[in-house]
Design a protein around this motif. Structure first.
Motif, PDB file in Angstrom:
ATOM      1  N   ARG A 180     -43.292   8.881 -30.568  1.00  0.00           N
ATOM      2  CA  ARG A 180     -42.811   7.464 -31.016  1.00  0.00           C
ATOM      3  C   ARG A 180     -40.957   6.864 -30.526  1.00  0.00           C
ATOM      4  O   ARG A 180     -41.254   7.727 -29.457  1.00  0.00           O
ATOM      5  N   GLN A 181     -41.039   5.523 -30.267  1.00  0.00           N
ATOM      6  CA  GLN A 181     -39.734   4.808 -29.659  1.00  0.00           C
ATOM      7  C   GLN A 181     -38.772   4.945 -30.283  1.00  0.00           C
ATOM      8  O   GLN A 181     -38.364   4.636 -31.369  1.00  0.00           O
ATOM      9  N   GLY A 182     -37.917   6.155 -30.165  1.00  0.00           N
ATOM     10  CA  GLY A 182     -36.632   6.555 -30.613  1.00  0.00           C
ATOM     11  C   GLY A 182     -37.077   7.324 -32.199  1.00  0.00           C
ATOM     12  O   GLY A 182     -37.529   7.664 -31.852  1.00  0.00           O
ATOM     13  N   SER A 183     -36.078   6.798 -32.584  1.00  0.00           N
ATOM     14  CA  SER A 183     -36.707   6.605 -33.761  1.00  0.00           C
ATOM     15  C   SER A 183     -36.872   5.516 -35.070  1.00  0.00           C
ATOM     16  O   SER A 183     -36.494   6.647 -36.468  1.00  0.00           O
ATOM     17  N   SER A 184     -37.684   5.066 -34.811  1.00  0.00           N
ATOM     18  CA  SER A 184     -38.323   4.008 -34.566  1.00  0.00           C
ATOM     19  C   SER A 184     -40.247   4.387 -35.681  1.00  0.00           C
ATOM     20  O   SER A 184     -41.096   5.330 -35.165  1.00  0.00           O
ATOM     21  N   LYS A 185     -40.717   3.257 -36.257  1.00  0.00           N
ATOM     22  CA  LYS A 185     -41.711   3.940 -37.023  1.00  0.00           C
ATOM     23  C   LYS A 185     -43.073   3.857 -36.283  1.00  0.00           C
ATOM     24  O   LYS A 185     -42.873   2.564 -35.076  1.00  0.00           O
ATOM     25  N   ALA A 193     -44.489   8.822 -44.708  1.00  0.00           N
ATOM     26  CA  ALA A 193     -44.991   9.755 -43.611  1.00  0.00           C
ATOM     27  C   ALA A 193     -43.516   9.485 -42.597  1.00  0.00           C
ATOM     28  O   ALA A 193     -42.858  10.390 -41.766  1.00  0.00           O
ATOM     29  N   TYR A 194     -43.476   8.118 -42.712  1.00  0.00           N
ATOM     30  CA  TYR A 194     -41.933   8.166 -41.725  1.00  0.00           C
ATOM     31  C   TYR A 194     -40.714   8.253 -42.482  1.00  0.00           C
ATOM     32  O   TYR A 194     -39.786   9.370 -41.524  1.00  0.00           O
ATOM     33  N   ARG A 195     -40.364   8.386 -43.009  1.00  0.00           N
ATOM     34  CA  ARG A 195     -39.285   8.082 -44.290  1.00  0.00           C
ATOM     35  C   ARG A 195     -39.079  10.076 -44.459  1.00  0.00           C
ATOM     36  O   ARG A 195     -37.891  10.217 -44.436  1.00  0.00           O
ATOM     37  N   ARG A 196     -40.458  10.741 -44.284  1.00  0.00           N
ATOM     38  CA  ARG A 196     -39.797  12.492 -44.323  1.00  0.00           C
ATOM     39  C   ARG A 196     -40.006  12.860 -42.668  1.00  0.00           C
ATOM     40  O   ARG A 196     -39.000  13.329 -43.342  1.00  0.00           O
ATOM     41  N   ALA A 197     -40.067  12.299 -41.703  1.00  0.00           N
ATOM     42  CA  ALA A 197     -40.041  12.599 -40.438  1.00  0.00           C
ATOM     43  C   ALA A 197     -38.047  11.907 -40.183  1.00  0.00           C
ATOM     44  O   ALA A 197     -37.834  12.208 -39.771  1.00  0.00           O
ATOM     45  N   PHE A 198     -37.897  10.742 -40.394  1.00  0.00           N
ATOM     46  CA  PHE A 198     -36.327  10.954 -40.485  1.00  0.00           C
ATOM     47  C   PHE A 198     -35.648  11.209 -41.084  1.00  0.00           C
ATOM     48  O   PHE A 198     -34.246  11.940 -40.727  1.00  0.00           O
TER      49      PHE A 198
END
Length: 286
Positions: A180-185, A193-198
């Motif tokens: 992924r690009q840094g902490s982006s989606k 899924a993104y919320r969980r990963a972040f």
């Protein structure tokens, strides 16, 4: 001469008028305080190395850094860290007349070798945003080489204890450009899924910092990559602010917590003189 009764009446009217004026002025003063604003330039550095062949967009020499600090000092700027800025916005403390924030990203070992002595020499402070997996790797396998090394947990605590550095969260393991690009989606990634990963990565870093006696109030976006709802997520996790890579002067407002998120910063590359770089940063101030 005025009769005594008339004189007393005049005095009473004056006193009442003064009280009315003071009562009317108090809400106005409070409103003015809430509208109070402060402009804040933030400078962004990364690695600091002596070898000219390593110079680039994210590597400057100790001489360049020293010239920058000397410029700021001679022009009346005083360094602040995130704790100062947050306290100002919360109405708990004032900022200097000419504040500036100096930030270093990634937690390079050379920040200890070259940056700490210069901050001490010029009586300045800086914000150091570190990546957890780098810190853990160099804690488990120490390799104090300024060219590529990163700071250990113990070294971060020691830097914080000097009073010259404030440590902040730069993710645990989202400082990359592959999956992924840094902490982006990621493309095609669901919001859940993104919320969980972040959350998992950010909280892992928060816990690691706390385990080593470090507490971060601010999230520094890796590569400045911002997800669509990350400010909301950071608020949920208890963060008070975030740092971006947008190049702009920040306007802080007392009582406006929103102004603390996605704060802009000016990246400091090599190849520019101090005067040219500062002219770019402070062009709106002139």
């Amino acid at each position: 001469m005025l009769p005594r009764v008339l004189l007393e009446l005049v005095i009473l009217c004056v006193a009442v008028g003064a009280l009315v004026h003071a009562a009317a002025a108090q809400p106005a003063a409070e409103a003015a305080a809430l509208r109070e604003q402060q402009r804040l330039p933030i400078l962004m550095y990364h690695s600091v190395l002596k070898d000219p062949s390593r110079a680039g967009d994210y590597v400057v020499s100790p001489d360049t850094l020293e010239a920058d600090l000397a410029y700021l000092k001679s022009n009346g700027y005083e360094s602040v860290v995130m704790a100062d800025v947050i306290a100002y916005v919360e109405g708990k403390a004032a900022l200097p007349r000419k504040p500036v924030m100096i930030t270093f990203d990634d937690g390079y070992y050379n920040n200890l070798v070259y940056v700490l002595p210069l901050l001490t020499q010029y009586d300045m402070r800086a914000v150091l945003s570190v990546v957890g997996c780098y810190t853990e790797r160099f804690t488990q396998t120490p390799d104090p080489n300024p060219n590529y090394g990163h700071l250990s947990w113990t070294e971060l605590r020691e830097l914080q204890d000097t009073g010259r550095f404030e440590i902040q969260n730069h993710s645990y393991d989202m400082h990359g450009l592959e999956e992924r690009q840094g902490s982006s989606k990621r493309r095609g990634e669901s919001e859940s899924a993104y919320r969980r990963a972040f959350f998992e990565d950010t909280e892992r870093m928060r816990d690691a910092l706390q385990e080593h006696g470090l507490a971060a109030s601010t999230y520094t976006y890796p590569y400045g990559a911002i997800g669509p709802n990350t400010t909301e997520y950071l608020r949920e996790m208890g963060f008070s602010a975030s740092l971006s890579c947008f190049e702009r002067i920040n306007v802080l407002s007392v009582g406006d917590a929103d102004c603390l998120f996605c704060l802009g910063r000016y990246n400091r590359p090599s190849g520019l003189s101090t005067l040219d770089f500062m002219a770019r940063v402070f062009k709106e101030e002139r």
